[in-house]
Scaffold this motif. Structure first.
Motif, PDB file in Angstrom:
ATOM      1  N   LEU A 856      70.409  82.104  22.846  1.00 61.58           N
ATOM      2  CA  LEU A 856      71.392  80.774  22.829  1.00 61.58           C
ATOM      3  C   LEU A 856      71.807  80.434  21.554  1.00 61.58           C
ATOM      4  O   LEU A 856      71.177  80.637  20.574  1.00 61.58           O
ATOM      5  CB  LEU A 856      70.154  79.679  23.141  1.00 61.58           C
ATOM      6  N   ASP A 857      73.105  80.399  21.523  1.00 61.47           N
ATOM      7  CA  ASP A 857      73.872  79.919  20.462  1.00 61.47           C
ATOM      8  C   ASP A 857      74.205  78.703  20.284  1.00 61.47           C
ATOM      9  O   ASP A 857      75.272  78.380  21.168  1.00 61.47           O
ATOM     10  CB  ASP A 857      75.122  80.967  20.083  1.00 61.47           C
ATOM     11  N   PRO A 858      74.062  77.655  19.549  1.00 57.96           N
ATOM     12  CA  PRO A 858      74.302  76.152  19.651  1.00 57.96           C
ATOM     13  C   PRO A 858      75.927  76.091  19.492  1.00 57.96           C
ATOM     14  O   PRO A 858      76.477  74.939  19.661  1.00 57.96           O
ATOM     15  CB  PRO A 858      73.725  75.463  18.617  1.00 57.96           C
ATOM     16  N   LYS A 859      76.395  77.154  18.542  1.00 53.65           N
ATOM     17  CA  LYS A 859      77.904  76.808  18.511  1.00 53.65           C
ATOM     18  C   LYS A 859      78.739  77.134  19.632  1.00 53.65           C
ATOM     19  O   LYS A 859      79.880  76.468  19.818  1.00 53.65           O
ATOM     20  CB  LYS A 859      78.237  78.298  17.487  1.00 53.65           C
ATOM     21  N   ASN A 860      78.259  77.879  20.667  1.00 61.12           N
ATOM     22  CA  ASN A 860      78.970  77.862  21.781  1.00 61.12           C
ATOM     23  C   ASN A 860      79.066  76.671  22.664  1.00 61.12           C
ATOM     24  O   ASN A 860      79.751  76.582  23.652  1.00 61.12           O
ATOM     25  CB  ASN A 860      78.419  79.079  22.397  1.00 61.12           C
ATOM     26  N   ASP A 861      77.823  75.756  22.448  1.00 59.91           N
ATOM     27  CA  ASP A 861      77.829  74.465  23.363  1.00 59.91           C
ATOM     28  C   ASP A 861      77.192  73.707  22.402  1.00 59.91           C
ATOM     29  O   ASP A 861      76.329  73.546  21.974  1.00 59.91           O
ATOM     30  CB  ASP A 861      76.990  74.842  24.570  1.00 59.91           C
ATOM     31  N   ASN A 862      78.170  72.527  22.507  1.00 57.74           N
ATOM     32  CA  ASN A 862      77.947  71.405  21.540  1.00 57.74           C
ATOM     33  C   ASN A 862      76.577  70.554  22.093  1.00 57.74           C
ATOM     34  O   ASN A 862      76.178  69.692  21.335  1.00 57.74           O
ATOM     35  CB  ASN A 862      78.963  70.653  20.924  1.00 57.74           C
ATOM     36  N   ARG A 863      76.342  70.533  23.204  1.00 61.05           N
ATOM     37  CA  ARG A 863      75.074  69.996  23.822  1.00 61.05           C
ATOM     38  C   ARG A 863      73.798  70.201  23.392  1.00 61.05           C
ATOM     39  O   ARG A 863      72.956  69.768  23.348  1.00 61.05           O
ATOM     40  CB  ARG A 863      74.857  70.073  25.336  1.00 61.05           C
ATOM     41  N   TYR A 864      73.796  71.611  22.600  1.00 59.40           N
ATOM     42  CA  TYR A 864      72.437  71.937  21.973  1.00 59.40           C
ATOM     43  C   TYR A 864      72.334  71.943  20.659  1.00 59.40           C
ATOM     44  O   TYR A 864      73.368  72.143  19.990  1.00 59.40           O
ATOM     45  CB  TYR A 864      72.242  73.577  22.554  1.00 59.40           C
ATOM     46  N   ARG A 867      66.574  72.790  15.226  1.00 55.46           N
ATOM     47  CA  ARG A 867      65.839  72.380  14.047  1.00 55.46           C
ATOM     48  C   ARG A 867      64.830  73.011  13.843  1.00 55.46           C
ATOM     49  O   ARG A 867      64.011  73.361  14.692  1.00 55.46           O
ATOM     50  CB  ARG A 867      65.626  71.150  13.796  1.00 55.46           C
ATOM     51  N   GLU A 868      64.452  73.476  12.592  1.00 51.41           N
ATOM     52  CA  GLU A 868      62.995  73.993  12.213  1.00 51.41           C
ATOM     53  C   GLU A 868      62.302  73.192  11.059  1.00 51.41           C
ATOM     54  O   GLU A 868      63.112  72.562  10.305  1.00 51.41           O
ATOM     55  CB  GLU A 868      63.122  75.374  11.555  1.00 51.41           C
ATOM     56  N   GLU A 869      60.926  72.931  11.268  1.00 52.43           N
ATOM     57  CA  GLU A 869      60.249  72.337  10.155  1.00 52.43           C
ATOM     58  C   GLU A 869      58.946  73.091   9.921  1.00 52.43           C
ATOM     59  O   GLU A 869      58.423  73.819  10.854  1.00 52.43           O
ATOM     60  CB  GLU A 869      59.647  70.861  11.016  1.00 52.43           C
ATOM     61  N   ILE A 870      58.733  73.136   8.632  1.00 53.28           N
ATOM     62  CA  ILE A 870      57.720  74.108   8.213  1.00 53.28           C
ATOM     63  C   ILE A 870      56.375  73.295   8.042  1.00 53.28           C
ATOM     64  O   ILE A 870      56.278  72.077   7.704  1.00 53.28           O
ATOM     65  CB  ILE A 870      57.956  74.522   6.814  1.00 53.28           C
ATOM     66  N   LEU A 871      55.276  73.929   8.786  1.00 56.42           N
ATOM     67  CA  LEU A 871      53.945  73.196   8.982  1.00 56.42           C
ATOM     68  C   LEU A 871      52.893  73.827   8.073  1.00 56.42           C
ATOM     69  O   LEU A 871      53.151  75.145   7.689  1.00 56.42           O
ATOM     70  CB  LEU A 871      53.593  73.115  10.391  1.00 56.42           C
ATOM     71  N   SER A 872      51.801  73.315   7.870  1.00 63.04           N
ATOM     72  CA  SER A 872      50.621  74.054   7.054  1.00 63.04           C
ATOM     73  C   SER A 872      50.249  75.194   7.608  1.00 63.04           C
ATOM     74  O   SER A 872      49.894  76.284   7.173  1.00 63.04           O
ATOM     75  CB  SER A 872      49.531  73.094   6.851  1.00 63.04           C
ATOM     76  N   THR A 873      50.463  75.248   9.140  1.00 65.19           N
ATOM     77  CA  THR A 873      49.794  76.386   9.943  1.00 65.19           C
ATOM     78  C   THR A 873      50.779  77.400  10.309  1.00 65.19           C
ATOM     79  O   THR A 873      50.452  78.310  10.999  1.00 65.19           O
ATOM     80  CB  THR A 873      48.892  75.857  11.099  1.00 65.19           C
ATOM     81  N   GLY A 874      52.071  76.973  10.220  1.00 63.41           N
ATOM     82  CA  GLY A 874      53.277  77.839  10.701  1.00 63.41           C
ATOM     83  C   GLY A 874      54.671  76.934  10.626  1.00 63.41           C
ATOM     84  O   GLY A 874      54.896  76.332   9.912  1.00 63.41           O
ATOM     85  N   VAL A 875      55.322  77.339  11.818  1.00 62.15           N
ATOM     86  CA  VAL A 875      56.617  76.914  11.798  1.00 62.15           C
ATOM     87  C   VAL A 875      56.860  76.037  13.214  1.00 62.15           C
ATOM     88  O   VAL A 875      56.391  76.719  14.053  1.00 62.15           O
ATOM     89  CB  VAL A 875      57.722  77.966  11.568  1.00 62.15           C
ATOM     90  N   MET A 876      57.621  75.035  13.124  1.00 67.63           N
ATOM     91  CA  MET A 876      57.820  74.461  14.549  1.00 67.63           C
ATOM     92  C   MET A 876      59.433  74.208  14.558  1.00 67.63           C
ATOM     93  O   MET A 876      60.243  74.013  13.619  1.00 67.63           O
ATOM     94  CB  MET A 876      57.514  72.886  14.339  1.00 67.63           C
ATOM     95  N   SER A 877      59.802  74.919  15.836  1.00 67.27           N
ATOM     96  CA  SER A 877      61.434  74.932  15.852  1.00 67.27           C
ATOM     97  C   SER A 877      61.637  74.043  17.369  1.00 67.27           C
ATOM     98  O   SER A 877      61.053  73.859  18.271  1.00 67.27           O
ATOM     99  CB  SER A 877      61.946  76.392  16.311  1.00 67.27           C
ATOM    100  N   SER A 878      62.713  73.061  17.206  1.00 69.52           N
ATOM    101  CA  SER A 878      63.144  72.136  18.346  1.00 69.52           C
ATOM    102  C   SER A 878      64.475  72.358  18.715  1.00 69.52           C
ATOM    103  O   SER A 878      65.239  72.601  17.800  1.00 69.52           O
ATOM    104  CB  SER A 878      63.077  70.769  17.801  1.00 69.52           C
ATOM    105  N   LEU A 879      64.612  72.553  20.003  1.00 67.03           N
ATOM    106  CA  LEU A 879      65.662  72.647  20.599  1.00 67.03           C
ATOM    107  C   LEU A 879      66.252  71.337  21.471  1.00 67.03           C
ATOM    108  O   LEU A 879      65.514  70.870  22.262  1.00 67.03           O
ATOM    109  CB  LEU A 879      65.701  73.639  21.769  1.00 67.03           C
ATOM    110  N   SER A 880      67.298  70.554  21.132  1.00 66.80           N
ATOM    111  CA  SER A 880      67.585  69.416  21.721  1.00 66.80           C
ATOM    112  C   SER A 880      68.852  69.519  22.527  1.00 66.80           C
ATOM    113  O   SER A 880      69.558  70.354  22.376  1.00 66.80           O
ATOM    114  CB  SER A 880      68.017  68.469  20.493  1.00 66.80           C
ATOM    115  N   ILE A 881      68.786  68.883  23.708  1.00 69.77           N
ATOM    116  CA  ILE A 881      69.735  68.823  24.869  1.00 69.77           C
ATOM    117  C   ILE A 881      70.394  67.328  24.816  1.00 69.77           C
ATOM    118  O   ILE A 881      69.303  66.744  25.192  1.00 69.77           O
ATOM    119  CB  ILE A 881      69.436  69.290  26.114  1.00 69.77           C
ATOM    120  N   LYS A 882      71.697  67.085  24.588  1.00 72.83           N
ATOM    121  CA  LYS A 882      72.269  65.661  24.524  1.00 72.83           C
ATOM    122  C   LYS A 882      72.007  65.088  25.960  1.00 72.83           C
ATOM    123  O   LYS A 882      71.782  64.127  26.143  1.00 72.83           O
ATOM    124  CB  LYS A 882      73.446  65.727  23.912  1.00 72.83           C
TER     125      LYS A 882
END
Length: 2034
Positions: A856-864, A867-882
């Motif tokens: 999945l490449d957000p560049k191909n569809d601007n609806r997606y 974002r990434e967030e560094i946590l103490s225990t690891g990493v959180m990645s979020s995929l948003s759909i408008k």
């Protein structure tokens, strides 16, 4: 098996075991081979062997060993088991075999026994575990499910009750409801979340019970584990759901449930129940007590432990589950708890370590028993099959001996099972101590020759033998030679040779056998003749304190004396010394100072020669150490310490040294030792070290021996690392282990803690969990995870110093990990959405997104957007759909990667919308209240359909007034309930998901069906009418709840508080609006509470039951009197009366008061004189009684129903008192100095008068009063020595034992010369008893002497033989009679005056006959008036009324004297009765009145009109029995029979149709003519009606009438006549007319003959010399079935049925009645007939020949002249000892069919029983319908009331009262005839009355008894009824076969008849039915039986069942045979004579 052999075998067995245990010499010599071993079980039997008697069992027991062990079976007490033929055997291979056996062969000592298997060989024996053998005999069992009462909302547990005798073998496998739906066991179910759950113990658990659960019923299915048989429970249980009223606190219904004990097996599933119910529904919590404490903790629920409602379910039980559990039930209003003690039993197993051990002689041996299992009750040990009394797990033998070898067993046991293990103890290679087997003897010899001494010894190892002479070892030299060799069997032979023996060689020789394992020795003397000689003695050293024993080595022989000396003094010289004649010296407790010296031994012979030898004794002293110790307490490291070892005692030189823990101390340890003088040593530690801790020992040695002393040293050592932990890194998921070890003193404790947070600093204890544990300081973390990462602290502390600690970092190297691998995420269409992935692990972590496995490449569809967030225990990645679209429903995957690995997680994205509308809505089914719908599922919008909403409304309403039904979304079918019956509805449906609701579907229209009423009847009232009747009134249910038109009501009633079913009665509906219905319930019990319920019904069915209305019937009167009545006299006028209440069950109400009825005993008969006292207590005091009077008392209890039964009268007498004054006094002048004083006794003497006192006093003067005592029997006193013409005053008193009474009136008299005639006696009334003597006094005075005359009733008396005048003037009357009563006057006269007195004489006699007149009659009662005879003088006390039905027993009733009328109740309806009365007074019973003959009202049933009675259809006919009229006597039942018109045999349809019912005869063929016969019964008799009818055609049409004259199917079938004959010539009319005329003519002749021969006996006087005793024998042999359908039998009997005879369907149509006499001699007989005993020939009625008068027509009388003339009433007699040949069977028949029988004489005038058929001898198997005479022709009156049983049968003898014996009263001739009924072999034998009066029912002129209802040709006799005499009612003992088309019906049961009483001879009352019961069913005394009960329950079929069986032809000869076994012959059925 006989016991002596058994005992012998066992003695031999145990002898063998002992031999094996003891071993043998051979064994001793040869060590056992390594491959030889004791027995060991290969296959040991199990603890329990259960088997069925149909399968048997084999129990195998195998053992190994070398040699192969022998197998023996023993009982638990050790005795051997042998073969029991057919029940138990031991096979050749050692199996214990139990063959299959019959149930009756079961023997407890064989089949319920504890066995064991014993294996033995020469090395030992072992016994198996206990084998509990239990054989189970197959028994029928039924399980039951009872109703369970539960409060709505609670959980219910239905139990399956299994009988205890099979409970061990039967288990519940499943449950099912009435629809067959199965509920399986816990293992079959998917989880425990459902509503239904079958618990492991077999109960059905139903959670959250609602009202709908009350409609189902449940059955359990059980399985027998031995037979494999499964069966459903016999009963169905259902839930009885209680609607709570208000709040209900939790309650445990059964107190036993409050504490429960449970045992479950390891790894099994089980459930613990908490049976508390409450409302609101309670919360249940489970706790477990911590073992050994009262603390508890909550039970942790997990996958294995679940809680369903209040029930705790544990799967795969483990031993740790055992313990005490507490279940606490709470709701808002209360709490309750239940304790359960759980024991998880694990199978027992045991093992002994080591299993085999070889131990050398004298060494210790240890066996350890290692066992598992739970619970363990006992541990025990056995050796070689015998208990050794040891109960510890460890068995230790300190010193092994030879007898210790063998087999050892350890047994562990609990209550259920046992286990054992065995081990073998072998003795080591050298285990035989030496034994001297052969040795030399004492010898005396001359010097010179050589001597040879020999010793033989054995042992293992082989011993060595040495020789000694007087304690000194002998070495080889030139004269002494010692040699030895070993024999073949291992013995050592040693010998000593002495060459040419000298005198000095004499002495004590000893051979010593010695080996490693022991010593054996033998000594004996060698005496050589010569002079005394003492060998040289060596110096003897001995340690002080020991005992010196020395023997003087003397040679030479003979020696006279040996003495010891010291310092020339002969010993002993002190107490310690002992000298023996053989030269032995003993000195005890040797001391150096006193005993160290030189001792001299002196030996002498008789010649005086002597020899001397010296012994030097040296005493040595052992060292003695003074105890020493370090300073108290442990030492610190570095401390200086010293120890001093001082040896003050002991011989020098001394050596002193030190050891530490047994090791010599060296200088490099930092410890120095130094010698202090010759007797001391010092140990010094400069600086204590940890290594110095231990035991320090000082050793002191000298020549005398060695001594030591030890003291410990403890050193405080702070902890120090042995192994210090360091940082560790572990891969995630591995098992981590970190060691941490330290030592020190005391031993340090090592603990681990974990840092709080991510930095070291604060630590907390590690929580014990499944994966973290600390063992001996080592930290184990299993399956380590990132959460376990952090800082850990290991700490070692022992209290010395600050302790050690080390902090380490445990890091977990984790690849990335997603905690959630796959999840669903939903979003609404058109709305934004966010997808998140959180990866844990070592950073850095990179995350990529895929969609449906495509990058999945957000560049191909601007609806997606990502974002990434560094946590103490690891990493959180979020995929948003408008904006979500339907295409976003896809699988999104995120992939995380780091240096240690990668992981992925998926999110299933679901885009949701509202569903589409449902379609295809259809109606599947409908009823009155519900409709079943189905529809098609629409598109769900990607969101599961949550539910469907079914909307429905009445057709007239709008859609705004709708009702809804919610249906789960997964179903497409549903039921709409709570509709109203017969109503039109519109229905539609919508679908709903989480997003929203669809549009509505199209509506459908339905109309509901009718239904049973749903409402309960209202305003129910139950009120008692009387003691046995209650009236129930009610109103209909509300109109809206009728659900159709109500047709009627079922009113049910039963005894309250019982589990019995309701008895229902049907009441038709009253159409009048608002009118109450009512019903009277009759024949109820007195004062008993009944529950009444009512339900309405319409054409669909019945509605709900109303609530129970409970009501008591009216109180009755107590049926038993108070008991233990007793009275106690208190005073002369008071008596205490006490009693005990009558039993509660007899009170028939609430006892309110007690009444005490009392009166003086002599007035008791007079009701008017009785007094009554009421009291509520159980005793009372009666006051105001007459003194010294005997009182009679009765006590009765009173309820609201009235007075109860009175108690038996008791009697008490009041105490005496002083008497009243004498009632009258006279003073009569007797002369000038004498006066006669006379008096009458007191009216109330108040006791026994002891004396009278006469007082006299001269009047006027003050003279003293004189007294004179007179005996009590003297009523006069002559006062003398009086002064002439001086007045004297006299008075009299009476005295009793109490004292002197009141004085009489005073009377004055004056002595005089003139003495007028006066009578001293007083007027009096005398009462004399009938036939006794009476005397009336007349004592007179006068001068001159007066003349005395008497008048009787005014007439001058003249003496006769009964009356005479006595010298004292009294009149004596002998033997008084009634006529003597009256006035008697005595006259005395002289020249001066005259005087007279008058006595009245009353004669007491029994009453004369009273007058009895009939006052009124009803159907069941007679009212009579009673009047006493006018001539009775004595007071009448009462009447006894005697009455009896015409052929019944006399009964009596007591009537009080003042009753003018008396009702005789409970009589038979429509029956004749005889009544007479006697009076009684205190003299006795009087004469009887005339007999009153009367009858109760009522008649036989009346025929109905055919159209009202019969309603025909094509294949059935309905009978309306209400159309019958009962004739005034209630109908009891109907017998219905039918047949096709052209058939001969009648088929019985039912013999017990109740009146007031309609009855349908089914299974008829259409368009067919049928005959129907109805017999209607009431107590006055029965009526038979026969009808013709034709069934309709299939289409409902009628068929053409039969061409039968004018009959047209009516009751009379007419014979077709030619047209020219008049109507009245119809044979149906003429034949009966002619027959009647003939009968009347013959009857008149018979009456005339009878009257001419009448005997002129007085009606009540005299005794008849003829006693008629006619016995009817109906008994047959068991196989003698008489087939009544055989036409040839009738031919053989010469039987031709008259064409048109009107016969009654009488039981045995032999109606021996007056009617028969009228009709003539001819008549039909039933095949069953009991032939008339009044005939000289049995078959006379069949052919009716003229009977000659000269004798018997067919037979010859044998020498009995009496038979040759007709005695009145005796023309039927058969003479004693007359043999008859019964003709009628033609002579050419089989000779066995002809019967010769002989009459028997009577014994002593009694109707004696004769073996066999009571006077009739029959060939076996022959029809027994013959008659024998069993009575003699004269009979003493004394025997009239006899009762006989013959051969165990039952008998009844009916006897009228003596005054009037003939109940019929038809001919006076027969007054004294007796009616006897005797049973023989279970049959019935009846006698009948004489010919003068045959039919008791038909003597009174009545309408023709057989009216027109008997029209139609009876083409056969009524053989379907049993035969009987005209009087008998009961015919017993026949068999009938309703199953093979036989036409005879079973007898109809009586009304109110208990079928349990239907066996033909099961009550004594069945014998005591009166003769009148020909006419009336006797109610409860009737003992019919619907079908004769066979003993087998399965044969007890109902009438309807039998009818079906007839049609299917399923009952055959077997049933007949069964039914014949009880009574050998036919049964004559119970119907009534008409």
């Amino acid at each position: 098996m006989n016991m002596p052999n058994e005992r012998l075998k066992w003695l031999m067995l145990y002898a063998a075991v002992v031999l094996i245990a003891c071993g043998s010499q051979t064994l001793a010599a040869n060590p056992p081979d390594a491959d030889q071993k004791g027995p060991v079980f290969l296959k040991e039997p199990t603890n329990r062997i259960d088997f069925s008697n149909s399968t048997g069992a084999e129990i195998e027991c195998k053992a190994s060993g070398n040699p192969m062990p022998e197998i023996i079976w023993i009982r638990s007490d050790g005795t051997a088991v042998g073969d029991v033929p057919g029940l138990r055997q031991i096979s050749s291979d050692g199996k214990l075999v139990f063959p299959p056996f019959r149930a009756e062969d079961y023997r407890q000592e064989v089949h319920a026994q504890v066995y064991a298997c014993l294996a033995r060989n020469q090395f030992g024996s072992i016994i198996s575990r206990d084998v509990h053998v239990r054989a189970v005999v197959q028994q029928f069992y039924e399980s039951e499910v009872n109703n369970e009462y539960v409060i709505r909302g609670n959980a219910a547990v239905l139990k399956c009750s299994i009988p205890s005798f099979v409970a061990d073998f039967v288990q519940v496998v499943s449950w099912q409801d009435e629809e067959g739906k199965l509920y399986g066991s816990l293992g079959d179910q998917q989880g425990t979340d459902g509503k239904y759950l079958v618990l492991p113990s077999g109960e059905l658990h139903i959670r959250e019970v609602g009202p709908e659960d009350g409609y189902k019923s449940y059955q359990c299915r059980t399985k027998h584990r031995l037979t494999g048989e499964t069966r459903l429970s016999a009963t169905k249980g259902r839930l009885v759901i209680t609607e709570p009223i208000g709040s209900v606190p939790p309650k445990i219904n059964n107190i036993n449930d409050k504490f429960q004990l449970m045992q479950v097996k390891l790894e099994s599933d089980f459930a613990m129940q908490c049976p508390g119910q409450a409302y609101p529904v309670p919360v249940v919590r489970w706790y477990k007590f911590i073992e050994g404490t009262t603390r508890k903790q909550a039970v942790v629920l997990n996958d294995r432990v679940k809680q369903v409602s209040g029930t705790l379910i544990i799967k795969d039980a483990v031993v740790e589950d055992s313990g005490k559990y507490l279940c606490v039930v709470n709701n808002s209003v209360g709490g309750e708890s239940v304790e359960t003690v759980l024991t998880v039993t694990a199978p027992l197993s045991a093992k002994i370590d080591p299993p085999t051990q070889t131990v050398d002689f004298g060494r210790p041996a240890v066996f350890t028993c290692q066992y598992t299992g739970n619970p363990i009750k006992t541990v025990s040990w056995m050796k070689d099959g015998k208990a050794i009394g040891h109960s510890e797990p460890v068995l230790r033998i300190e010193s092994v001996k030879k007898e210790d070898k063998g087999m050892y067993q350890c047994f562990v046991r609990n209550d259920q099972e046992s286990a054992e293990a065995s081990a073998e103890l072998k003795l080591g290679g050298r285990f035989d101590p030496p034994v001297i087997r052969q040795a030399f003897q004492e010898e005396t010899m001359e010097p010179g020759p050589s001597v040879f001494l020999k010793c033989v010894a054995g042992g293992n190892p082989t011993p060595e033998i040495s020789w000694e002479l007087d304690g000194k070892k002998i070495a080889n030299n030139d004269r002494y030679q010692v040699g030895q060799y070993v024999t073949v069997n291992g013995d050592v032979v040693s010998y000593l040779n002495i060459t040419s023996v000298h005198a000095n060689d004499g002495g004590l020789y000893k051979c010593i056998a010695k080996s490693k394992v022991g010593v054996a020795e033998h000594s004996a003397k060698l005496n050589v003749y010569g002079l005394p000689y003492i060998r040289q003695m060596e110096k003897k050293a001995i340690v002080a304190g020991e005992t010196l024993i020395v023997t003087c080595p003397v040679a030479g022989y003979p020696i006279d004396s040996i003495v010891w000396e010291r310092d020339n003094r002969a010993l002993p010289i002190n107490r310690k010394q002992k000298v023996f004649p053989n030269g032995t010296l003993i000195i005890e407790n040797v001391e150096r100072n006193s005993d160290q010296a030189t001792y001299t031994c002196v030996a002498k012979n008789q010649e005086g020669y002597s020899a001397r030898g010296s012994l030097e004794v040296q005493v040595m002293v052992l060292p003695r150490i003074i105890p020493f110790a370090f300073e108290e307490g442990p030492a610190q490291v570095g401390q200086y310490l010293t120890l001093h070892c001082s040896v003050p005692g002991g011989d020098l030189p001394l050596t002193i040294d030190w050891t530490l823990d047994g090791q010599q101390i060296s200088e490099d340890l930092g410890i120095t030792t130094a010698r202090v003088g010759r007797r001391g040593s010092v140990l010094t530690i400069e600086a204590v070290e940890a290594s110095h801790a231990g035991n320090f020992t000082c050793h002191a040695r000298n020549l005398a021996g060695h001594q030591q002393f030890t003291t410990p040293l403890n050193v405080y050592v702070p902890p120090r690392w042995i192994l210090e932990p360091t940082d560790k890194a572990f891969a995630q998921g591995s098992d981590a282990k970190v060691e941490c070890k330290a030592d020190g003193f005391p031993k340090p404790q090592v603990t681990w803690k974990k840092a709080v947070g991510d930095t070291p600093g604060e630590y907390k204890d590690l929580k014990k969990s499944d994966n973290i544990r600390v063992e001996e300081g080592t930290l184990h973390v299993d399956n380590i995870q990132k959460t376990n990462e952090g800082y850990y602290l290991c700490e070692a502390i022992n209290g010395i110093g600050s302790g050690l600690s080390a902090v380490i970092m445990i890091s977990v190297q984790a690849p990335p990990e997603f905690t959630e691998k796959l999840r669903n995420q939903t979003a609404r269409r058109g709305e934004p959405a966010v997808l998140q992935c959180e990866a844990k692990g070592e950073k850095p972590i990179g995350i990529l997104w895929n969609m449906n496995n495509m990058r999945l490449d957000p560049k191909n569809d601007n609806r997606y957007t990502i974002r990434e967030e560094i946590l103490s225990t690891g990493v959180m990645s979020s995929l948003s759909i408008k904006r979500t679209e339907r295409s976003d429903s896809a699988l999104f995957t995120c992939v995380a990667t780091n240096a240690f690995g990668s992981d992925d997680a998926s999110i299933n994205m679901i885009v949701q919308e509202v569903p589409e509308m449902p379609y295809a809505l259809k109606v599947l089914d409908k009823s009155g209240r519900s409709v079943q719908l189905s529809w098609a599922q629409p598109y769900d919008g990607n969101s599961p359909l949550d539910r469907y909403i079914i909307e429905f409304k009445r057709s007239r309403a709008s859609w705004s007034e709708i009702d809804r039904v919610i249906v789960p979304g997964h179903t497409t079918e549903a039921q709409v309930q709570k509709l109203s019956p017969a109503t039109t509805y519109n229905i539609r449906i919508v679908a709903e998901n989480a997003i929203g609701t669809s549009q509505s579907s199209e509506a459908v229209t339905i109309i509901t069906a009718e239904e049973a009423p749903s409402g309960k009847p209202q305003n129910i009232k139950v009120e008692p009418v009387n003691q046995t009747t209650m009236r129930v009134t009610w109103k209909p249910p509300p109109r809206t709840e009728w659900n159709g038109e109500i047709l009627g009501y079922y009113v049910g009633y039963k005894l309250s508080n019982t589990n019995s079913s309701y008895v229902f009665e049907t009441i038709n509906f009253i159409t009048e609006e608002g009118k109450e219905h009512n019903l009277e319930l009759q024949n109820l019990r007195v004062y008993t509470q009944y529950s009444v319920v009512i339900q309405a019904f319409n054409k669909i069915g019945a509605g709900p039951l109303s609530e129970e209305e409970k009501q008591f019937t009216a109180e009755g009167t107590p049926s038993q009197p108070p008991s233990d009545t007793a009275c106690t006299t208190l005073t002369s006028q008071t008596i205490r009366v006490g009693w005990v209440s009558p039993p509660l069950e007899s009170a028939n109400g609430v006892i309110k008061t007690y009444k005490v009825v009392y009166a003086p005993s002599d007035e008791w008969y007079d009701e008017t004189k009785r007094h009554y006292k009421k009291t509520a207590s159980s005793d009372t005091v009666l006051h105001g009684l007459k003194k010294y009077t005997n009182y009679t008392m009765q006590v009765l209890a009173t309820t609201a129903g009235g007075d109860g039964v009175r108690s038996v009268p008791i009697h008490c007498q009041t105490e005496p008192d002083v008497p009243e004054a004498p009632t009258d006094v006279k003073a009569l002048v007797m002369g000038n100095a004498a006066i006669l004083v006379s008096w009458r006794p007191p009216a109330q003497p108040n006791g026994i008068i002891t004396q009278y006192t006469v007082y006299s006093k001269a009047e006027g003067a003050e003279t003293e009063t004189k007294t004179q005592k007179v005996p009590h029997y003297q009523m006069s006193f002559e006062a003398t020595e009086l002064e002439k013409n001086k007045p004297y005053e006299f008075w009299v008193t009476a005295s009793t034992t109490i004292g002197e009474g009141q004085q009489s009136k005073s009377i004055v008299a004056m002595p005089s010369d003139q003495v007028p005639a006066k009578i001293a006696s007083f007027d009096d009334t005398f009462t004399a008893t009938f036939k006794e003597d009476a005397k009336m006094p007349c004592l007179a005075v006068g001068a001159p002497q007066p003349e005395i005359t008497w008048k009787i009733k005014g007439v001058e008396f003249s003496a006769n033989d009964r009356m005479r005048l006595l010298p004292d003037g009294s009149l004596l009357i002998k033997s008084v009679n009634r006529q003597d009563a009256g006035d008697y006057s005595c006259h005395a006269e002289n020249s001066i005056a005259k005087d007279s007195i008058t006595h009245k004489l009353i004669v007491l006699a029994p009453p004369q006959s009273p007058h009895v007149t009939l006052s009124a009659t009803t159907t069941d009662a007679l009212t009579v008036k009673l009047k006493p005879h006018e001539g009775d003088t004595a007071p009448l006390h009462g009447y006894t009324l005697h009455y009896k039905p015409e052929f019944g027993e006399w009964e009596t009733s007591e009537v009080s004297v003042d009753s003018q009328k008396h009702n005789i109740e409970s009589l038979l309806c429509g029956s004749r009765y005889q009544v007479y009365a006697t009076g009684f007074n205190n003299i006795g019973a009087g004469e009887a009145s005339d007999i009153l003959n009367t009858r109760t009202k009522g008649q036989k049933p009346k025929l109905p009109e055919k159209p009202r009675f019969i309603e025909v259809s094509s294949n059935s006919v309905s009978l309306h029995f209400k159309a019958w009229k009962d004739g005034g006597c209630p109908m009891s039942h109907f017998v219905v029979e039918s047949k096709k018109r052209d058939q001969i045999e009648w088929n019985q349809i039912s013999n017990n149709v109740k009146p007031d019912n309609n009855y349908v005869v089914l299974d008829l063929e259409p368009a067919t003519w049928y005959n129907l016969r109805i017999t209607a019964h009431n107590s006055a008799g029965f009526t038979v009606a026969e009808y013709d009818f034709a069934t309709l055609t299939v289409t409902g049409g009628t068929i053409a009438p039969l061409d039968d004259g004018t009959g047209h199917g009516n009751v009379h079938t007419r014979i077709r006549l030619p047209a020219w004959m008049p109507e009245w010539l119809d044979l149906n009319f003429m034949v009966p007319l002619i027959a009647t005329v003939v009968v009347v003519a013959v009857g008149i002749c018979v009456v005339c003959v009878a009257l001419s021969r009448r005997r002129a006996d007085d009606m009540r006087g005299g005794q008849k010399d003829v006693y008629y005793d006619v016995v009817y024998n109906q008994t047959m042999g068991p196989g003698a079935t008489l087939d009544k359908r055989r036409p040839d039998l009738r031919d053989e009997l010469g039987y031709i049925a008259p064409p048109n005879r009107k016969l009654p369907p009488v039981p045995g149509s032999n109606y021996n009645t007056c009617d028969r006499i009228k009709r003539g001699r001819g008549g039909l007989r039933s095949n069953h007939s009991t032939w008339d005993p009044r005939r000289p020939n049995l078959y006379e009625e069949l052919k009716a020949p003229p009977v000659p008068m000269h004798g018997n027509h067919y037979g010859h009388a044998h020498g009995n002249a009496e038979c040759h003339y007709r005695h009145p009433g005796m023309e039927d007699e058969i003479c004693p000892y007359a043999t008859f040949h019964l003709l009628g069977f033609r002579e050419e028949m089989d000779p066995t069919k002809a019967m010769n029988f002989q009459t028997f004489p009577h014994q002593n005038g009694h109707a004696g029983p004769v073996p066999g058929h009571a006077g009739t001898m029959l060939p076996p198997g022959h029809p027994g319908h013959v008659h024998s005479r069993s009575g003699s022709q004269s009979m003493p009156r004394a025997n009239r009331y006899q009762r006989k049983n013959s051969q165990g049968g039952q008998s009844s003898i009916y006897t009228p009262a003596p005054e009037y014996d003939d109940p019929a009263n038809c001919a006076e001739e027969d007054q004294y005839r007796r009616y006897t009924r005797v049973n023989s072999q279970g049959g019935s034998l009846y006698s009948g009355p004489g010919p003068e009066y045959d039919d008791p029912a038909n003597c009174a002129p009545e309408e023709d008894q057989y009216g027109s209802q008997y029209g139609g040709p009876y083409g056969q006799p009524y053989d379907h009824y049993g035969s009987r005499g005209s009087m008998g009612r009961r015919s017993i003992g026949s068999a009938r076969n309703p199953g093979n088309g036989s036409p005879e019906p079973p007898p109809p049961p009586p009304r109110n008849h208990d079928m349990s009483n239907s066996s033909f001879n099961d009550s004594k009352e069945s014998n005591e039915i009166s003769e009148a019961e020909c006419d009336r069913d006797h109610g409860p005394r009737g003992n019919y039986g619907a079908v004769k009960r066979s003993p087998q329950p399965k044969d007890q079929r109902t009438t309807e069942e039998m009818r079906k069986l007839i049609e299917r032809n399923e009952t055959g000869p077997k049933q007949l045979q069964l039914q014949q076994t009880n009574g050998a012959g036919f049964t004559a059925y119970d119907t009534m004579a008409v």
